[in-house]
Design a protein around this motif. Structure first.
Motif, PDB file in Angstrom:
ATOM      1  N   GLY A   1       2.337  -7.950  11.871  1.00 55.94           N
ATOM      2  CA  GLY A   1       3.640  -8.342  12.411  1.00 55.94           C
ATOM      3  C   GLY A   1       4.451  -7.078  12.669  1.00 55.94           C
ATOM      4  O   GLY A   1       3.987  -6.178  13.356  1.00 55.94           O
ATOM      5  N   SER A   2       5.642  -7.015  12.064  1.00 55.62           N
ATOM      6  CA  SER A   2       6.458  -5.818  12.267  1.00 55.62           C
ATOM      7  C   SER A   2       6.309  -4.841  11.101  1.00 55.62           C
ATOM      8  O   SER A   2       7.010  -3.843  11.014  1.00 55.62           O
ATOM      9  CB  SER A   2       7.931  -6.223  12.419  1.00 55.62           C
ATOM     10  N   ASP A   3       5.361  -5.145  10.204  1.00 52.46           N
ATOM     11  CA  ASP A   3       5.168  -4.310   9.022  1.00 52.46           C
ATOM     12  C   ASP A   3       3.867  -3.491   9.140  1.00 52.46           C
ATOM     13  O   ASP A   3       3.021  -3.776   9.987  1.00 52.46           O
ATOM     14  CB  ASP A   3       5.112  -5.216   7.776  1.00 52.46           C
ATOM     15  N   TYR A   4       3.750  -2.502   8.277  1.00 55.73           N
ATOM     16  CA  TYR A   4       2.554  -1.667   8.264  1.00 55.73           C
ATOM     17  C   TYR A   4       2.022  -1.629   6.841  1.00 55.73           C
ATOM     18  O   TYR A   4       2.784  -1.435   5.901  1.00 55.73           O
ATOM     19  CB  TYR A   4       2.890  -0.267   8.780  1.00 55.73           C
TER      20      TYR A   4
ATOM     21  N   ALA B   1       1.552   7.760   3.032  1.00 51.83           N
ATOM     22  CA  ALA B   1       2.536   8.331   3.967  1.00 51.83           C
ATOM     23  C   ALA B   1       3.965   8.066   3.497  1.00 51.83           C
ATOM     24  O   ALA B   1       4.821   8.951   3.552  1.00 51.83           O
ATOM     25  CB  ALA B   1       2.327   7.744   5.363  1.00 51.83           C
ATOM     26  N   ARG B   2       4.230   6.851   3.006  1.00 47.98           N
ATOM     27  CA  ARG B   2       5.572   6.514   2.512  1.00 47.98           C
ATOM     28  C   ARG B   2       5.945   7.404   1.323  1.00 47.98           C
ATOM     29  O   ARG B   2       7.069   7.885   1.215  1.00 47.98           O
ATOM     30  CB  ARG B   2       5.626   5.046   2.062  1.00 47.98           C
ATOM     31  N   TYR B   3       4.973   7.610   0.424  1.00 49.22           N
ATOM     32  CA  TYR B   3       5.227   8.437  -0.764  1.00 49.22           C
ATOM     33  C   TYR B   3       5.561   9.873  -0.341  1.00 49.22           C
ATOM     34  O   TYR B   3       6.536  10.461  -0.806  1.00 49.22           O
ATOM     35  CB  TYR B   3       4.003   8.419  -1.684  1.00 49.22           C
TER      36      TYR B   3
ATOM     37  N   GLU C   1       9.094  12.058  -0.726  1.00 51.89           N
ATOM     38  CA  GLU C   1       9.168  13.378  -1.366  1.00 51.89           C
ATOM     39  C   GLU C   1       9.786  14.417  -0.438  1.00 51.89           C
ATOM     40  O   GLU C   1      10.352  15.402  -0.882  1.00 51.89           O
ATOM     41  CB  GLU C   1       7.774  13.832  -1.809  1.00 51.89           C
ATOM     42  N   LEU C   2       9.641  14.202   0.873  1.00 49.23           N
ATOM     43  CA  LEU C   2      10.225  15.128   1.850  1.00 49.23           C
ATOM     44  C   LEU C   2      11.681  14.786   2.141  1.00 49.23           C
ATOM     45  O   LEU C   2      12.335  15.477   2.920  1.00 49.23           O
ATOM     46  CB  LEU C   2       9.423  15.084   3.167  1.00 49.23           C
ATOM     47  N   GLY C   3      12.162  13.688   1.556  1.00 47.34           N
ATOM     48  CA  GLY C   3      13.577  13.343   1.720  1.00 47.34           C
ATOM     49  C   GLY C   3      13.862  12.209   2.685  1.00 47.34           C
ATOM     50  O   GLY C   3      15.009  12.006   3.071  1.00 47.34           O
ATOM     51  N   TYR C   4      12.830  11.480   3.090  1.00 47.37           N
ATOM     52  CA  TYR C   4      13.029  10.378   4.036  1.00 47.37           C
ATOM     53  C   TYR C   4      12.872   9.027   3.340  1.00 47.37           C
ATOM     54  O   TYR C   4      11.883   8.793   2.644  1.00 47.37           O
ATOM     55  CB  TYR C   4      12.014  10.461   5.179  1.00 47.37           C
TER      56      TYR C   4
ATOM     57  N   ILE D   1      11.432   6.272   8.602  1.00 45.99           N
ATOM     58  CA  ILE D   1      10.067   6.537   9.058  1.00 45.99           C
ATOM     59  C   ILE D   1       9.796   5.775  10.354  1.00 45.99           C
ATOM     60  O   ILE D   1      10.057   4.574  10.446  1.00 45.99           O
ATOM     61  CB  ILE D   1       9.028   6.105   8.000  1.00 45.99           C
ATOM     62  N   LYS D   2       9.290   6.494  11.335  1.00 49.98           N
ATOM     63  CA  LYS D   2       8.812   5.836  12.558  1.00 49.98           C
ATOM     64  C   LYS D   2       7.294   5.935  12.564  1.00 49.98           C
ATOM     65  O   LYS D   2       6.745   7.027  12.433  1.00 49.98           O
ATOM     66  CB  LYS D   2       9.391   6.530  13.799  1.00 49.98           C
TER      67      LYS D   2
END
Ligand code: GLU
Length: 278
Positions: free
Chosen positions: A55-58, A66-68, A72-75, A80-81
């Motif tokens: 759907g609209s999720d990953y 990638a989220r982790y 850690e990089l501040g996002y 996130i795109k």
């Protein structure tokens, strides 16, 4: 007059600064540590358990990794795109600044290191073969001779076959999901790529009981996070994030959450690897 000239010069300098800030903050994402702006990350969209658009999720192990790293990089999550990064396009997406990072079952290789850098490895998989469940004649790459084999253009999987098993009828398409479909339909005899990817297809609802992984891995695929060549600062930050992710238990949780249900067991001799040796 003198004053006006200076004013113009300063104005122009400010303008060009603003412009370059715009460019830097553009597609691939703003400065890595910034809390403002966004970061664009390349993932797979069609690999269940690893990188999948639902759907609209990953969802998937790579998506969680990638989220982790992004955090850690501040996002934050909403900064996130996600962008689809098909195997053959990963280097180009990084080189052209369309993405800041690629987390997409991306093997670290010397050939790719000519064009991009990697953090990692954060996982080690092995190339294997997927066939219809009732088949017993294909148990390894040596059995593929004379058979129709599907894989993906720009992958180490296809390259391995071309280099070492040239007598196989290899067909290269752009995504592994197309290969899985073709094997299920019987138009292809087998699909080859990393075991962890194949396990995801074999466990998918539409293929359950119809497709199986042969279970005889014949390479080592060291998954890295792809990033711009020469950006050693970002590489170091991502390596630190990956190390923290493994040490605080998140790595194991992400595997359990995303891959556990498929029955896939990571090679315990090789996993978890030690990031920073890419
Ligand atoms: N890990 C291999 C590679 O990077 C195969 C999987 C893929 O194509 O994403 O080429």
């Amino acid at each position: 007059m003198q004053h006006r000239r200076i004013g113009l010069a300063v104005g122009a300098a400010v303008m060009s600064l603003a412009l370059s800030a715009c460019v830097a903050g553009g597609s691939g994402g703003s400065s890595t540590g910034g809390s403002a702006g966004t970061i664009t990350i390349g993932i797979k969209f069609d690999q269940p358990g690893l990188g999948q658009q639902v759907g609209s999720d990953y969802k998937g192990f790579d998506v969680d990794v990638a989220r982790y790293v992004a955090k850690e990089l501040g996002y934050q999550e909403n900064q996130i795109k996600w962008m689809e990064a098909p195997s053959a396009q990963r280097e180009t997406l990084i080189q052209s600044d369309q993405v800041k990072l690629v987390v997409a079952t991306y093997s670290i290789t010397d050939a790719r290191k000519q064009k991009v850098d990697f953090a990692g490895p954060y996982f080690i998989a092995g190339q294997d073969i997927l066939v219809q469940s009732n088949r017993t004649d294909i148990t390894g790459p040596a059995d593929l001779k004379g058979h129709k084999l599907c894989s993906v253009v720009g992958s180490t999987s296809a390259q391995k076959i071309k280099d070492q098993y040239p007598e196989v009828q290899l067909q290269e398409v752009d995504t592994y999901s197309k290969c899985a479909e073709a094997v299920a339909a019987g138009s292809m005899d087998a699909l080859t790529t990393d075991d962890i990817i194949l396990a995801g297809y074999a466990a998918q609802d539409q293929y359950k009981g119809k497709l199986k992984v042969v279970g005889n891995p014949f390479t080592q695929e060291r998954y890295g996070v792809g990033l711009k060549k020469g950006d050693t600062e970002l590489q170091q930050k991502v390596n630190d994030a990956l190390t923290k992710m493994i040490n605080d238990g998140s790595w194991q949780k992400y595997l359990d959450d995303n891959v556990g249900a498929s029955g896939y067991k990571p090679n315990a001799q090789l996993n978890p690897p030690k990031p920073g040796s890419a």
